[in-house]
Scaffold this motif. Structure first.
Motif, mmCIF file in Angstrom:
data_model
loop_
_atom_site.group_PDB
_atom_site.id
_atom_site.type_symbol
_atom_site.label_atom_id
_atom_site.label_comp_id
_atom_site.label_asym_id
_atom_site.label_seq_id
_atom_site.Cartn_x
_atom_site.Cartn_y
_atom_site.Cartn_z
ATOM 1 N N TYR A 109 3.165 3.196 -5.554
ATOM 2 C CA TYR A 109 2.369 2.094 -6.096
ATOM 3 C C TYR A 109 3.103 0.756 -5.983
ATOM 4 O O TYR A 109 2.532 -0.242 -5.541
ATOM 5 C CB TYR A 109 2.008 2.388 -7.556
ATOM 6 C CG TYR A 109 1.261 1.266 -8.220
ATOM 7 C CD1 TYR A 109 -0.099 1.097 -7.986
ATOM 8 C CD2 TYR A 109 1.913 0.378 -9.067
ATOM 9 C CE1 TYR A 109 -0.789 0.051 -8.590
ATOM 10 C CE2 TYR A 109 1.232 -0.666 -9.670
ATOM 11 C CZ TYR A 109 -0.122 -0.827 -9.421
ATOM 12 O OH TYR A 109 -0.804 -1.855 -10.006
ATOM 13 N N HIS A 110 4.356 0.687 -6.347
ATOM 14 C CA HIS A 110 5.111 -0.565 -6.345
ATOM 15 C C HIS A 110 5.327 -1.079 -4.917
ATOM 16 O O HIS A 110 5.265 -2.295 -4.682
ATOM 17 C CB HIS A 110 6.444 -0.415 -7.088
ATOM 18 C CG HIS A 110 6.248 -0.184 -8.552
ATOM 19 N ND1 HIS A 110 5.762 -1.161 -9.396
ATOM 20 C CD2 HIS A 110 6.441 0.922 -9.323
ATOM 21 C CE1 HIS A 110 5.662 -0.676 -10.621
ATOM 22 N NE2 HIS A 110 6.073 0.593 -10.610
ATOM 23 N N LYS A 111 5.551 -0.194 -3.987
ATOM 24 C CA LYS A 111 5.686 -0.602 -2.583
ATOM 25 C C LYS A 111 4.374 -1.230 -2.086
ATOM 26 O O LYS A 111 4.389 -2.245 -1.386
ATOM 27 C CB LYS A 111 6.037 0.596 -1.695
ATOM 28 C CG LYS A 111 7.431 1.107 -1.870
ATOM 29 C CD LYS A 111 7.666 2.284 -0.930
ATOM 30 C CE LYS A 111 8.988 2.946 -1.209
ATOM 31 N NZ LYS A 111 9.182 4.143 -0.389
ATOM 32 N N ILE A 112 3.274 -0.619 -2.473
ATOM 33 C CA ILE A 112 1.959 -1.130 -2.056
ATOM 34 C C ILE A 112 1.718 -2.506 -2.665
ATOM 35 O O ILE A 112 1.225 -3.419 -1.988
ATOM 36 C CB ILE A 112 0.849 -0.129 -2.428
ATOM 37 C CG1 ILE A 112 1.024 1.164 -1.615
ATOM 38 C CG2 ILE A 112 -0.535 -0.734 -2.192
ATOM 39 C CD1 ILE A 112 0.167 2.318 -2.081
ATOM 40 N N GLN A 113 2.093 -2.675 -3.913
ATOM 41 C CA GLN A 113 1.938 -3.980 -4.576
ATOM 42 C C GLN A 113 2.783 -5.050 -3.877
ATOM 43 O O GLN A 113 2.335 -6.175 -3.686
ATOM 44 C CB GLN A 113 2.312 -3.876 -6.057
ATOM 45 C CG GLN A 113 1.342 -3.066 -6.881
ATOM 46 C CD GLN A 113 -0.060 -3.647 -6.843
ATOM 47 O OE1 GLN A 113 -0.253 -4.840 -7.007
ATOM 48 N NE2 GLN A 113 -1.042 -2.796 -6.605
ATOM 49 N N GLU A 114 3.998 -4.698 -3.500
ATOM 50 C CA GLU A 114 4.879 -5.632 -2.785
ATOM 51 C C GLU A 114 4.261 -6.034 -1.446
ATOM 52 O O GLU A 114 4.328 -7.197 -1.046
ATOM 53 C CB GLU A 114 6.251 -5.006 -2.558
ATOM 54 C CG GLU A 114 7.093 -4.894 -3.805
ATOM 55 C CD GLU A 114 8.380 -4.109 -3.571
ATOM 56 O OE1 GLU A 114 8.755 -3.884 -2.394
ATOM 57 O OE2 GLU A 114 9.009 -3.724 -4.581
ATOM 58 N N MET A 115 3.671 -5.076 -0.770
ATOM 59 C CA MET A 115 3.028 -5.368 0.516
ATOM 60 C C MET A 115 1.844 -6.306 0.320
ATOM 61 O O MET A 115 1.635 -7.225 1.119
ATOM 62 C CB MET A 115 2.604 -4.064 1.190
ATOM 63 C CG MET A 115 3.786 -3.213 1.625
ATOM 64 S SD MET A 115 3.336 -1.533 2.107
ATOM 65 C CE MET A 115 2.410 -1.841 3.578
ATOM 66 N N THR A 116 1.091 -6.091 -0.749
ATOM 67 C CA THR A 116 -0.045 -6.956 -1.051
ATOM 68 C C THR A 116 0.430 -8.377 -1.308
ATOM 69 O O THR A 116 -0.154 -9.342 -0.798
ATOM 70 C CB THR A 116 -0.831 -6.421 -2.259
ATOM 71 O OG1 THR A 116 -1.280 -5.102 -1.983
ATOM 72 C CG2 THR A 116 -2.018 -7.313 -2.582
ATOM 73 N N GLU A 117 1.485 -8.528 -2.074
ATOM 74 C CA GLU A 117 2.046 -9.854 -2.353
ATOM 75 C C GLU A 117 2.511 -10.532 -1.073
ATOM 76 O O GLU A 117 2.291 -11.734 -0.873
ATOM 77 C CB GLU A 117 3.197 -9.748 -3.344
ATOM 78 C CG GLU A 117 2.751 -9.415 -4.757
ATOM 79 C CD GLU A 117 3.930 -9.211 -5.704
ATOM 80 O OE1 GLU A 117 5.028 -9.763 -5.445
ATOM 81 O OE2 GLU A 117 3.753 -8.489 -6.702
ATOM 82 N N CYS A 118 3.137 -9.785 -0.204
ATOM 83 C CA CYS A 118 3.602 -10.312 1.082
ATOM 84 C C CYS A 118 2.414 -10.810 1.915
ATOM 85 O O CYS A 118 2.461 -11.904 2.489
ATOM 86 C CB CYS A 118 4.378 -9.233 1.827
ATOM 87 S SG CYS A 118 4.931 -9.734 3.470
ATOM 88 N N MET A 119 1.357 -10.013 1.951
ATOM 89 C CA MET A 119 0.170 -10.413 2.709
ATOM 90 C C MET A 119 -0.457 -11.661 2.093
ATOM 91 O O MET A 119 -0.898 -12.559 2.810
ATOM 92 C CB MET A 119 -0.837 -9.262 2.763
ATOM 93 C CG MET A 119 -0.390 -8.126 3.662
ATOM 94 S SD MET A 119 -1.490 -6.695 3.635
ATOM 95 C CE MET A 119 -3.011 -7.397 4.210
ATOM 96 N N TYR A 120 -0.489 -11.733 0.777
ATOM 97 C CA TYR A 120 -1.052 -12.896 0.097
ATOM 98 C C TYR A 120 -0.255 -14.156 0.441
ATOM 99 O O TYR A 120 -0.824 -15.206 0.739
ATOM 100 C CB TYR A 120 -1.087 -12.676 -1.416
ATOM 101 C CG TYR A 120 -1.600 -13.889 -2.152
ATOM 102 C CD1 TYR A 120 -2.964 -14.175 -2.173
ATOM 103 C CD2 TYR A 120 -0.724 -14.753 -2.792
ATOM 104 C CE1 TYR A 120 -3.435 -15.301 -2.835
ATOM 105 C CE2 TYR A 120 -1.185 -15.869 -3.449
ATOM 106 C CZ TYR A 120 -2.539 -16.149 -3.466
ATOM 107 O OH TYR A 120 -2.997 -17.261 -4.102
ATOM 108 N N LYS A 121 1.056 -14.055 0.412
ATOM 109 C CA LYS A 121 1.901 -15.205 0.740
ATOM 110 C C LYS A 121 1.657 -15.661 2.178
ATOM 111 O O LYS A 121 1.575 -16.853 2.451
ATOM 112 C CB LYS A 121 3.372 -14.866 0.523
ATOM 113 C CG LYS A 121 3.757 -14.794 -0.937
ATOM 114 C CD LYS A 121 5.202 -14.382 -1.109
ATOM 115 C CE LYS A 121 5.528 -14.221 -2.580
ATOM 116 N NZ LYS A 121 6.872 -13.716 -2.806
#
Length: 129
Positions: A109-121
């Motif tokens: 879950y946390h890895k997926i959240q980090e990836m989402t944040e990266c994509m958002y940035k």
């Protein structure tokens, strides 16, 4: 029909009127509609499309050329940024798919959240350029 009326109201499309009041779409109207459809897919706004159609009817000048070049360069930049984002997003989606396979969503879950944040940035970075 509604779209055509809307384009007429926005003074982008000018079909001829027959004696009975019906609109008549000649070859020029058809070409303008095709151009509008293509430009809308390239995310040109109706105001930008109207400007381009107005420039097209003006005598050739350096000023018109500069305005057109600037507008196209802005669109090229946006499209190139979007392509980069979509390539990254496709790669990230493959990773997410791998992370959730075999019921591993909660473990990753946390890895997926980090990836989402990266994509958002990355996405918002493209908007600032």
């Amino acid at each position: 029909t509604d779209t055509i009326r809307f384009y007429e109201k926005k003074e982008i499309l000018f079909p001829k009127r027959l004696d009975n009041g019906y609109r008549f779409f000649d070859d020029e109207c058809e070409k303008i509609m095709q151009l509008i459809i293509v430009l809308k897919q390239l995310e040109f706004s109706l105001d930008e499309i109207k400007l381009l159609l107005t420039l097209e009817k003006q005598p050739v000048s350096s000023k018109c050329n500069e305005v057109g070049i600037e507008m196209f360069q802005q669109k090229i930049n946006r499209i190139e940024n979007k392509i980069l984002f979509l390539q990254m997003a496709g790669h990230q989606l493959h990773k997410v798919k791998e992370l959730i396979e075999n019921n591993q969503y909660m473990n990753n879950y946390h890895k997926i959240q980090e990836m989402t944040e990266c994509m958002y940035k990355q996405l918002t970075k493209g908007d600032k350029e």
